[in-house]
Design a protein around this motif. Sequence first.
Motif, PDB file in Angstrom:
ATOM      1  N   LEU A  95       0.826  -1.205   0.000  1.00 42.65           N
ATOM      2  CA  LEU A  95       0.000   0.000   0.000  1.00 42.65           C
ATOM      3  C   LEU A  95       0.863   1.259   0.000  1.00 42.65           C
ATOM      4  O   LEU A  95       1.992   1.255   0.510  1.00 42.65           O
ATOM      5  N   ASP A  96       0.308   2.351  -0.520  1.00 41.59           N
ATOM      6  CA  ASP A  96       0.993   3.632  -0.436  1.00 41.59           C
ATOM      7  C   ASP A  96       0.345   4.494   0.648  1.00 41.59           C
ATOM      8  O   ASP A  96      -0.713   4.167   1.185  1.00 41.59           O
ATOM      9  N   GLN A 128      -3.836   6.746   4.573  1.00 41.81           N
ATOM     10  CA  GLN A 128      -4.003   7.980   5.336  1.00 41.81           C
ATOM     11  C   GLN A 128      -5.363   8.114   6.036  1.00 41.81           C
ATOM     12  O   GLN A 128      -5.419   8.488   7.213  1.00 41.81           O
ATOM     13  N   PRO A 129      -6.493   7.790   5.380  1.00 45.53           N
ATOM     14  CA  PRO A 129      -7.781   7.972   6.065  1.00 45.53           C
ATOM     15  C   PRO A 129      -7.938   7.095   7.309  1.00 45.53           C
ATOM     16  O   PRO A 129      -8.782   7.391   8.168  1.00 45.53           O
ATOM     17  N   LEU A 165      -5.401   3.023  12.850  1.00 43.61           N
ATOM     18  CA  LEU A 165      -4.335   2.027  12.778  1.00 43.61           C
ATOM     19  C   LEU A 165      -3.349   2.209  13.927  1.00 43.61           C
ATOM     20  O   LEU A 165      -2.920   1.234  14.556  1.00 43.61           O
ATOM     21  N   ALA A 166      -3.007   3.456  14.231  1.00 42.57           N
ATOM     22  CA  ALA A 166      -2.094   3.719  15.350  1.00 42.57           C
ATOM     23  C   ALA A 166      -2.702   3.226  16.663  1.00 42.57           C
ATOM     24  O   ALA A 166      -2.023   2.613  17.491  1.00 42.57           O
ATOM     25  N   THR A 167      -3.993   3.497  16.854  1.00 45.42           N
ATOM     26  CA  THR A 167      -4.668   3.055  18.075  1.00 45.42           C
ATOM     27  C   THR A 167      -4.709   1.537  18.176  1.00 45.42           C
ATOM     28  O   THR A 167      -4.479   0.959  19.243  1.00 45.42           O
ATOM     29  N   VAL A 185      -8.055  -3.121  11.002  1.00 46.15           N
ATOM     30  CA  VAL A 185      -8.391  -1.756  10.577  1.00 46.15           C
ATOM     31  C   VAL A 185      -8.666  -1.662   9.077  1.00 46.15           C
ATOM     32  O   VAL A 185      -9.562  -0.925   8.645  1.00 46.15           O
ATOM     33  N   LEU A 186      -7.930  -2.419   8.270  1.00 45.69           N
ATOM     34  CA  LEU A 186      -7.955  -2.183   6.825  1.00 45.69           C
ATOM     35  C   LEU A 186      -8.773  -3.203   6.030  1.00 45.69           C
ATOM     36  O   LEU A 186      -9.077  -2.944   4.858  1.00 45.69           O
TER      37      LEU A 186
END
Length: 483
Positions: free
Chosen positions: A110-111, A116-117, A122-124, A313-314
């Motif tokens: 992925l780029d 980004q959205p 993702l961090a959480t 998340v993704l």
Amino acid sequence: MVMRKDIRQIRPYVYEVARNFRHDMRVPARFYADELILQQALNDDCLDQLINTATLPGIVGYALAMPDIHQGYGFPIGGVVATAGADGVISPGGVGFDINCGVRLLASHLDRQSVQPYLSALATELYKQVPSGAGEKGFVSLSVKELDEVLAQGSRWALKKGFARADDLENTEERGMMAGADPAHCSARAKERGKSQLGTLGSGNHFAEVDEVAEIYDDEAAQAMGLFPGQIVVMIHCGSRGFGHQVCTDYVDMFQKVIHKYGIHLPDRQLVCAPLQSPEGQAYYAAMSCAANFAFANRQLLAHQVRQAFRTVLAGKVKNFDLFQVYDITHNMAKIEMHDVDGQRLQVCVHRKGATRAFGPGADVLPRDYQDIGQPVLVPGSMGTASYVLVGTAGSMAQTFGSSCHGAGRVMSRSAAKRLVQGGELRGHLQAQGIEVRAGSLAGLAEEAPSAYKDVDHVVDVVHNAGIARRVARLVPVAVVKG
């Protein structure tokens, strides 16, 4: 105490203190730097520590240090020492307390734009899935018998348990398992400390970080590693936790009691050592290998958890959110290797403390895909700054026993950083740069502030220009998880 006048530059980026500087030196003390890094090194005792290592029995070639050099326990951080022969020693201080502290790089397909959205979520989720902090326990509960299997098998244990893929092991230094590990040489105290910590990040300078590939310098090497501009990757930095720390503590104590048995005299008791071929030396090597295997398995479980976070998340939002492993390296180890020394091929015990293996192209220990480019060398920067992917070179094999730097290198102690930096302000500053930060302690955040470290771009310039590693890619952080 060494002073600037005692140091001569022998070629660009290489400085030396001659063997005759002190009567007990067996070899010269050589380090990689430029004038700025040299001046920084003179601000603590790291160069005197480097000179002390030049007194070790059996040392060959040079006592070496990388440009991220700073003061450590006995050996300087960034130190590289090879010993050989019947009197060649092994020193726990030359490995360090966090045995096989290392770095793993996972890469996505992925780029930045596509992720980004979902970056905040993702961090959480990464903070949730990756246990971090000094006392945190992992999601795997081990009996002492199961822990012994981890200590003997390293990442192979994780593969059997479904926490690893075959390609992960192929792209791990030593393929994730140090041979010669024997849990019988590890204390009950070490095992008690370690059995609940597998799959945990720890504290201090350890982290899990989502990065973007900001620049590619070497297209061929980047392609071999699957790296491309704008790509999202994940870097994991941690080691053997309390288990490795206790192994080091146990053998420092043991060696202090037996060193006189072998007639070894040292300028600093923190250099305590034993002949590699002695019963004590062999016991330490077996226990150190166990700690190394614990660390390989630890990073493997963390990689599994990072993959879980990406999936959580993704999934359903982007295509192909899978993460593949680029490489996993260690930077606190002693290894038995073959090297050319003064025109002879010798078997030596190479101590790398805060230094990484950086074997050049063609080394038979490298994965098939990296045979033509050399070993990937992963160099994390300080929090909020760039990190680098390098490759080892023929120059590193000729100059440094196949070694390179491991990071930026501290210029300020943790206590000093906490006095000068406010954790909340630092977090705000990082978030203003677009970096998501998840940390359990503001004080822990402050002690890892970028101002506490050298400029990693500068450090990498030195190793690149000195020819002991070659730049491949520059990474910049977009999310950071700290203990």
